[in-house]
Write an enzyme that holds these catalytic residues in place. Structure first.
Site, PDB file in Angstrom:
ATOM      1  N   ASP A 130     -24.334  31.248  44.374  1.00  0.00           N
ATOM      2  CA  ASP A 130     -25.569  31.621  44.078  1.00  0.00           C
ATOM      3  C   ASP A 130     -25.656  30.619  42.786  1.00  0.00           C
ATOM      4  O   ASP A 130     -26.694  30.624  41.794  1.00  0.00           O
ATOM      5  CB  ASP A 130     -26.732  32.838  43.536  1.00  0.00           C
ATOM      6  CG  ASP A 130     -25.160  33.855  42.936  1.00  0.00           C
ATOM      7  OD1 ASP A 130     -24.413  33.559  42.231  1.00  0.00           O
ATOM      8  OD2 ASP A 130     -25.209  34.895  42.459  1.00  0.00           O
ATOM      9  N   GLU A 131     -24.660  29.785  42.243  1.00  0.00           N
ATOM     10  CA  GLU A 131     -24.061  29.099  40.691  1.00  0.00           C
ATOM     11  C   GLU A 131     -23.703  30.552  39.919  1.00  0.00           C
ATOM     12  O   GLU A 131     -23.653  29.840  38.676  1.00  0.00           O
ATOM     13  CB  GLU A 131     -25.023  27.861  39.902  1.00  0.00           C
ATOM     14  CG  GLU A 131     -25.065  26.903  41.762  1.00  0.00           C
ATOM     15  CD  GLU A 131     -25.539  26.453  41.541  1.00  0.00           C
ATOM     16  OE1 GLU A 131     -25.994  25.566  39.989  1.00  0.00           O
ATOM     17  OE2 GLU A 131     -25.239  24.588  42.214  1.00  0.00           O
ATOM     18  N   ARG A 144     -28.983  21.084  17.565  1.00  0.00           N
ATOM     19  CA  ARG A 144     -29.621  20.520  17.298  1.00  0.00           C
ATOM     20  C   ARG A 144     -31.015  21.098  16.817  1.00  0.00           C
ATOM     21  O   ARG A 144     -32.047  20.722  16.198  1.00  0.00           O
ATOM     22  CB  ARG A 144     -30.069  18.838  18.041  1.00  0.00           C
ATOM     23  CG  ARG A 144     -28.542  18.097  17.073  1.00  0.00           C
ATOM     24  CD  ARG A 144     -28.795  16.290  18.373  1.00  0.00           C
ATOM     25  NE  ARG A 144     -28.517  17.110  19.999  1.00  0.00           N
ATOM     26  CZ  ARG A 144     -28.611  16.453  20.653  1.00  0.00           C
ATOM     27  NH1 ARG A 144     -28.295  15.328  20.385  1.00  0.00           N
ATOM     28  NH2 ARG A 144     -27.503  16.403  21.515  1.00  0.00           N
ATOM     29  N   GLN A 145     -31.492  22.351  17.799  1.00  0.00           N
ATOM     30  CA  GLN A 145     -33.165  21.903  17.997  1.00  0.00           C
ATOM     31  C   GLN A 145     -32.504  24.164  16.694  1.00  0.00           C
ATOM     32  O   GLN A 145     -32.434  25.376  16.997  1.00  0.00           O
ATOM     33  CB  GLN A 145     -33.058  23.528  19.154  1.00  0.00           C
ATOM     34  CG  GLN A 145     -34.476  24.445  18.819  1.00  0.00           C
ATOM     35  CD  GLN A 145     -35.183  23.285  19.106  1.00  0.00           C
ATOM     36  OE1 GLN A 145     -35.156  22.005  19.795  1.00  0.00           O
ATOM     37  NE2 GLN A 145     -36.710  23.898  18.473  1.00  0.00           N
ATOM     38  N   ASP A 182     -29.869   8.672   9.014  1.00  0.00           N
ATOM     39  CA  ASP A 182     -30.738   8.822   8.585  1.00  0.00           C
ATOM     40  C   ASP A 182     -29.664   9.763   6.975  1.00  0.00           C
ATOM     41  O   ASP A 182     -29.244   9.780   6.946  1.00  0.00           O
ATOM     42  CB  ASP A 182     -31.711   9.603   9.485  1.00  0.00           C
ATOM     43  CG  ASP A 182     -30.452  11.031  10.126  1.00  0.00           C
ATOM     44  OD1 ASP A 182     -29.979  11.229   9.844  1.00  0.00           O
ATOM     45  OD2 ASP A 182     -30.489  10.844  11.561  1.00  0.00           O
ATOM     46  N   LYS A 216     -34.946   6.788   8.730  1.00  0.00           N
ATOM     47  CA  LYS A 216     -35.529   6.728  10.201  1.00  0.00           C
ATOM     48  C   LYS A 216     -37.011   7.745  10.136  1.00  0.00           C
ATOM     49  O   LYS A 216     -36.883   9.323   9.954  1.00  0.00           O
ATOM     50  CB  LYS A 216     -35.596   7.279  11.596  1.00  0.00           C
ATOM     51  CG  LYS A 216     -34.285   8.216  11.355  1.00  0.00           C
ATOM     52  CD  LYS A 216     -33.299   8.183  12.919  1.00  0.00           C
ATOM     53  CE  LYS A 216     -33.047  10.221  13.117  1.00  0.00           C
ATOM     54  NZ  LYS A 216     -32.231  10.109  13.967  1.00  0.00           N
ATOM     55  N   GLY A 220     -27.835   6.297  22.245  1.00  0.00           N
ATOM     56  CA  GLY A 220     -27.625   6.302  21.561  1.00  0.00           C
ATOM     57  C   GLY A 220     -28.439   5.041  20.461  1.00  0.00           C
ATOM     58  O   GLY A 220     -28.326   3.688  19.966  1.00  0.00           O
ATOM     59  N   GLY A 221     -29.271   5.016  20.994  1.00  0.00           N
ATOM     60  CA  GLY A 221     -30.794   5.266  20.095  1.00  0.00           C
ATOM     61  C   GLY A 221     -30.754   4.359  18.581  1.00  0.00           C
ATOM     62  O   GLY A 221     -31.061   3.265  18.601  1.00  0.00           O
ATOM     63  N   THR A 222     -30.271   6.119  17.982  1.00  0.00           N
ATOM     64  CA  THR A 222     -30.296   5.882  16.364  1.00  0.00           C
ATOM     65  C   THR A 222     -29.579   4.746  16.284  1.00  0.00           C
ATOM     66  O   THR A 222     -30.000   3.595  14.832  1.00  0.00           O
ATOM     67  CB  THR A 222     -30.184   7.217  15.978  1.00  0.00           C
ATOM     68  OG1 THR A 222     -31.026   7.860  16.183  1.00  0.00           O
ATOM     69  CG2 THR A 222     -30.155   6.980  14.037  1.00  0.00           C
TER      70      THR A 222
END
Length: 309
Positions: A42-43, A102-103, A175, A199, A232-234
């Site tokens: 069932d993982e 990050r949260q 940033d 940003k 990779g956007g930033t």
């Protein structure tokens, strides 16, 4: 490690954790134990620490939060419980890459402070101390009820790659949140020119754009410093802006490299010449990404941490 007490390195789940635990064992001169990891049908996660570990008074568990992060978290909790069950008195979690950081606050109504919940769970499971490499925001370690260590890797990484900070070098934070990293690196390397880009991110769509800058990159070789590269956007946005505004080249230092999707292609198209990162997450074949082994750096600081527990 000298002293009357016996410590052991316990390797965590995943390729990055395995590599990092082997390096720590070698650099610290400690025995390495590799648990058995498997999934039930069932993982649900299962772990078993083989062999007699009752003679060890302390253990350093190496578990990086590689994908899926939830599995890394569950395995770290299960390992701690298994060690406590075996009578190990003190347990340190060495998370080369610490997930959920990050949260670190509520961005939209109804959200949790995820890192707070995770830190509380880790402390409750039996960890006496937590160490990591360049967490997203250092203050999140305050949520952990115990000793903490945040390892700054960037000066070491520059030294290992043989790159120096010359008169035509500028260190750039993509940033304002990364400015403390840049300020410390500039201080430790003697680099006089540094600054940050501003940003703005749409909390709904995730779209990022540059609003303004505190740097003049004209005629400079730019070193962009950030804690993590995800999509990779930033980095691509920063590189494109720097080159369009006169930078000679863009070199990137990142503690952690997730490289999700077409991150590398995105950065290459934006003109990034090279990315140097730590071995905190699984290695990816790459044309521009170079990995630096951080276990030697971590070993020295972990030795000091455990001696005070």
């Amino acid at each position: 490690m000298e002293g009357p007490e016996q410590w052991v390195i316990v390797g965590g789940w995943g390729s990055a954790s395995a590599e990092f635990s082997e390096g720590l064992s070698r650099n610290m001169g400690l025995k390495l134990v590799k648990p058995v990891f498997k999934l039930f049908p069932d993982e649900e996660e299962y772990v078993r620490i083989e062999g007699d570990i009752s003679g060890f008074t302390g253990a350093i568990v190496v578990q990086s939060f590689e994908r899926p992060a939830s599995r890394s978290l569950v395995y770290s909790l299960l390992i701690a419980d298994a060690l406590k069950e075996a009578g190990v008195g003190r347990i340190v979690l060495m998370a080369p890459y610490m997930g959920y950081t990050r949260q670190d606050r509520v961005f939209l109504p109804g959200e949790p402070v995820s890192v707070r919940a995770v830190m509380r769970a880790l402390a409750s499971s039996g960890y006496n101390a937590l160490a990591s490499i360049e967490v997203h925001k250092e203050y999140v370690l305050d949520y952990f009820d115990g000793s903490t260590l945040n390892i700054f890797p960037f000066t070491y990484m520059l030294k290992e790659t043989g790159i120096s900070c010359g008169d035509n070098t500028i260190i750039v934070a993509p940033d304002k949140g990364s400015l403390p990293r840049v300020e410390r690196l500039a201080r430790e390397t003697g680099c006089r020119s540094y600054g940050y880009l501003v940003k703005e991110r749409d909390r709904i769509t995730g779209e990022v754009r540059l609003a303004k800058s505190t740097v003049d990159p004209r005629g400079k070789n730019a070193i962009v410093v950030d804690d993590i590269i995800s999509t990779g956007g930033t980095i691509a946005l920063a590189s494109q802006w720097l080159l369009e505004n006169g930078a000679n080249s863009v070199f990137v230092l990142a503690a952690h490299y997730l490289g999700i999707g077409n991150a590398e292609e995105k950065m290459m198209k934006a003109g990034v010449s090279r990315v140097v990162t730590g071995n905190t997450l699984p290695r990816k074949p790459s044309k521009i990404v170079t990995y630096v082994d951080l276990t030697g750096l971590a070993a020295g600081q972990l030795t000091k941490l455990v001696s005070n527990l």
